[in-house]
Design an enzyme around this catalytic site. Sequence first.
Site, PDB file in Angstrom:
ATOM      1  N   ARG A  61      85.104 -17.765  25.950  1.00 36.15           N
ATOM      2  CA  ARG A  61      84.556 -17.832  24.490  1.00 36.15           C
ATOM      3  C   ARG A  61      83.728 -19.135  24.444  1.00 36.15           C
ATOM      4  O   ARG A  61      82.885 -19.148  23.730  1.00 36.15           O
ATOM      5  CB  ARG A  61      86.056 -18.131  23.818  1.00 36.15           C
ATOM      6  CG  ARG A  61      87.000 -17.042  23.501  1.00 36.15           C
ATOM      7  CD  ARG A  61      86.426 -16.198  22.498  1.00 36.15           C
ATOM      8  NE  ARG A  61      86.148 -16.436  21.047  1.00 36.15           N
ATOM      9  CZ  ARG A  61      86.254 -15.893  20.095  1.00 36.15           C
ATOM     10  NH1 ARG A  61      85.828 -14.420  20.154  1.00 36.15           N
ATOM     11  NH2 ARG A  61      85.850 -16.117  18.987  1.00 36.15           N
ATOM     12  N   GLU A 101      93.461  -5.849  25.033  1.00 35.82           N
ATOM     13  CA  GLU A 101      91.954  -5.412  24.929  1.00 35.82           C
ATOM     14  C   GLU A 101      91.604  -5.049  26.223  1.00 35.82           C
ATOM     15  O   GLU A 101      90.804  -3.956  26.316  1.00 35.82           O
ATOM     16  CB  GLU A 101      91.138  -6.671  24.270  1.00 35.82           C
ATOM     17  CG  GLU A 101      91.539  -7.003  22.897  1.00 35.82           C
ATOM     18  CD  GLU A 101      90.131  -7.994  22.220  1.00 35.82           C
ATOM     19  OE1 GLU A 101      89.340  -8.522  23.135  1.00 35.82           O
ATOM     20  OE2 GLU A 101      90.211  -8.028  21.082  1.00 35.82           O
ATOM     21  N   ASN A 136      75.681 -10.056  17.422  1.00 35.36           N
ATOM     22  CA  ASN A 136      75.550 -11.411  18.412  1.00 35.36           C
ATOM     23  C   ASN A 136      76.029 -11.252  19.851  1.00 35.36           C
ATOM     24  O   ASN A 136      76.466 -12.108  20.565  1.00 35.36           O
ATOM     25  CB  ASN A 136      76.853 -12.321  17.544  1.00 35.36           C
ATOM     26  CG  ASN A 136      78.119 -11.702  17.641  1.00 35.36           C
ATOM     27  OD1 ASN A 136      78.365 -10.538  18.186  1.00 35.36           O
ATOM     28  ND2 ASN A 136      79.178 -12.045  16.802  1.00 35.36           N
ATOM     29  N   TYR A 195      88.423  -2.522  16.512  1.00 35.65           N
ATOM     30  CA  TYR A 195      88.444  -3.553  15.450  1.00 35.65           C
ATOM     31  C   TYR A 195      89.484  -3.285  14.434  1.00 35.65           C
ATOM     32  O   TYR A 195      89.325  -3.961  13.344  1.00 35.65           O
ATOM     33  CB  TYR A 195      86.929  -3.688  15.040  1.00 35.65           C
ATOM     34  CG  TYR A 195      85.827  -4.138  15.899  1.00 35.65           C
ATOM     35  CD1 TYR A 195      86.067  -5.604  16.094  1.00 35.65           C
ATOM     36  CD2 TYR A 195      84.904  -3.511  16.530  1.00 35.65           C
ATOM     37  CE1 TYR A 195      85.064  -6.224  17.067  1.00 35.65           C
ATOM     38  CE2 TYR A 195      83.998  -4.301  17.379  1.00 35.65           C
ATOM     39  CZ  TYR A 195      84.013  -5.384  17.591  1.00 35.65           C
ATOM     40  OH  TYR A 195      83.180  -6.190  18.472  1.00 35.65           O
ATOM     41  N   LYS A 207      77.224  -6.195  23.775  1.00 36.32           N
ATOM     42  CA  LYS A 207      77.174  -5.281  22.603  1.00 36.32           C
ATOM     43  C   LYS A 207      75.658  -4.484  22.747  1.00 36.32           C
ATOM     44  O   LYS A 207      74.785  -4.849  23.241  1.00 36.32           O
ATOM     45  CB  LYS A 207      77.261  -6.117  21.347  1.00 36.32           C
ATOM     46  CG  LYS A 207      78.722  -6.832  21.159  1.00 36.32           C
ATOM     47  CD  LYS A 207      78.906  -7.570  19.811  1.00 36.32           C
ATOM     48  CE  LYS A 207      80.325  -8.096  19.586  1.00 36.32           C
ATOM     49  NZ  LYS A 207      80.359  -8.768  18.255  1.00 36.32           N
ATOM     50  N   HIS A 256      81.011  -9.896  22.720  1.00 40.66           N
ATOM     51  CA  HIS A 256      82.586 -10.020  22.164  1.00 40.66           C
ATOM     52  C   HIS A 256      83.269 -10.766  23.469  1.00 40.66           C
ATOM     53  O   HIS A 256      83.062 -10.250  24.800  1.00 40.66           O
ATOM     54  CB  HIS A 256      83.081  -8.679  22.161  1.00 40.66           C
ATOM     55  CG  HIS A 256      84.692  -8.406  22.031  1.00 40.66           C
ATOM     56  ND1 HIS A 256      85.038  -8.743  20.568  1.00 40.66           N
ATOM     57  CD2 HIS A 256      85.619  -8.393  22.873  1.00 40.66           C
ATOM     58  CE1 HIS A 256      86.503  -8.808  20.933  1.00 40.66           C
ATOM     59  NE2 HIS A 256      86.682  -8.780  22.053  1.00 40.66           N
ATOM     60  N   PHE A 312      82.655  -6.345   6.128  1.00 40.02           N
ATOM     61  CA  PHE A 312      81.513  -5.970   7.072  1.00 40.02           C
ATOM     62  C   PHE A 312      82.115  -4.766   8.021  1.00 40.02           C
ATOM     63  O   PHE A 312      81.526  -4.656   8.891  1.00 40.02           O
ATOM     64  CB  PHE A 312      81.243  -7.353   7.882  1.00 40.02           C
ATOM     65  CG  PHE A 312      82.483  -7.828   8.697  1.00 40.02           C
ATOM     66  CD1 PHE A 312      82.873  -7.396   9.905  1.00 40.02           C
ATOM     67  CD2 PHE A 312      83.033  -8.869   8.066  1.00 40.02           C
ATOM     68  CE1 PHE A 312      84.050  -8.366  10.469  1.00 40.02           C
ATOM     69  CE2 PHE A 312      84.076  -9.674   8.830  1.00 40.02           C
ATOM     70  CZ  PHE A 312      84.527  -9.279   9.970  1.00 40.02           C
TER      71      PHE A 312
HETATM   72  P1  GDP Z   1      84.507 -12.998  17.096  1.00 41.37           P
HETATM   73  O1  GDP Z   1      85.761 -13.100  17.818  1.00 41.37           O
HETATM   74  O2  GDP Z   1      83.604 -14.197  17.459  1.00 41.37           O
HETATM   75  O3  GDP Z   1      83.557 -11.901  17.670  1.00 41.37           O
HETATM   76  O4  GDP Z   1      84.505 -12.843  15.660  1.00 41.37           O
HETATM   77  P2  GDP Z   1      85.322 -11.926  14.642  1.00 41.37           P
HETATM   78  O5  GDP Z   1      86.537 -11.339  15.444  1.00 41.37           O
HETATM   79  O6  GDP Z   1      85.534 -12.660  13.567  1.00 41.37           O
HETATM   80  O7  GDP Z   1      84.579 -10.848  14.186  1.00 41.37           O
HETATM   81  C1  GDP Z   1      84.279  -9.682  15.027  1.00 41.37           C
HETATM   82  C2  GDP Z   1      82.971  -9.289  15.047  1.00 41.37           C
HETATM   83  O8  GDP Z   1      82.651  -8.684  13.527  1.00 41.37           O
HETATM   84  C3  GDP Z   1      81.945 -10.428  15.288  1.00 41.37           C
HETATM   85  O9  GDP Z   1      81.763 -10.443  16.680  1.00 41.37           O
HETATM   86  C4  GDP Z   1      80.619  -9.696  14.749  1.00 41.37           C
HETATM   87  O10 GDP Z   1      79.940  -8.721  15.452  1.00 41.37           O
HETATM   88  C5  GDP Z   1      81.095  -8.933  13.250  1.00 41.37           C
HETATM   89  N1  GDP Z   1      81.259 -10.132  11.979  1.00 41.37           N
HETATM   90  C6  GDP Z   1      82.099 -11.129  11.976  1.00 41.37           C
HETATM   91  N2  GDP Z   1      81.915 -11.716  10.902  1.00 41.37           N
HETATM   92  C7  GDP Z   1      80.885 -10.747  10.308  1.00 41.37           C
HETATM   93  C8  GDP Z   1      80.310 -10.794   8.906  1.00 41.37           C
HETATM   94  O11 GDP Z   1      80.488 -11.797   8.073  1.00 41.37           O
HETATM   95  N3  GDP Z   1      79.146 -10.089   8.611  1.00 41.37           N
HETATM   96  C9  GDP Z   1      79.003  -8.987   9.586  1.00 41.37           C
HETATM   97  N4  GDP Z   1      77.998  -8.020   9.312  1.00 41.37           N
HETATM   98  N5  GDP Z   1      79.532  -8.952  10.772  1.00 41.37           N
HETATM   99  C10 GDP Z   1      80.439  -9.860  11.094  1.00 41.37           C
END
Ligand code: GDP
Length: 151
Positions: free
Chosen positions: A87, A128, A114, A51, A11, A117, A59
Amino acid sequence: MAKETTLAIVKPDAVASKLVGEILSRIEAAGLEIAALRMERLSHARARNFYYVHRGKPFFESLVDFMTSGPVVLLALRGENAVARWRQLMGPTDPRKAPKGTIRGDLGTSIEKNAVHGSDSVENASTEVHFFFGGADLFEIDPEEVWRSGS
Ligand code: GDP
């Protein structure tokens, strides 16, 4: 067990912090093959599309803003059980909850920024990978052919 291919993204936070090499090292050290690799600055439309499942979440706009803020490195990773292994290497979404030794635990700075991805299921991985890569972009690596070649 059959080989899987999964999508990884370094990222914008990790690219800006010069962590691409560190992350690629961890991928290769873990025994995952890099089947495709490209740098790209995502457009808003592309990030919103990618996304899409998160549309409507509080968010979402912030995530799209962040993911388009600088270039990302797109990778297709291949190996036995590659989806779950990547993962595992990444760690959970929130770096504060991610164990040390995982990429997010060591290199992530917030739940949003973070570092990486990874596809979350075999079905999503296929979608994807093909969102970003065509069939001709995915390389089959044959080390024996390489070592047999030349002198
Ligand atoms: P992942 O599969 O672990 O990447 O998590 P998700 O699919 O739930 O979320 C996609 C991405 O959205 C995450 O990797 C973060 O960059 C972002 N994200 C997820 N949860 C939050 C949140 O509560 N707040 C914010 N600002 N970003 C979030």
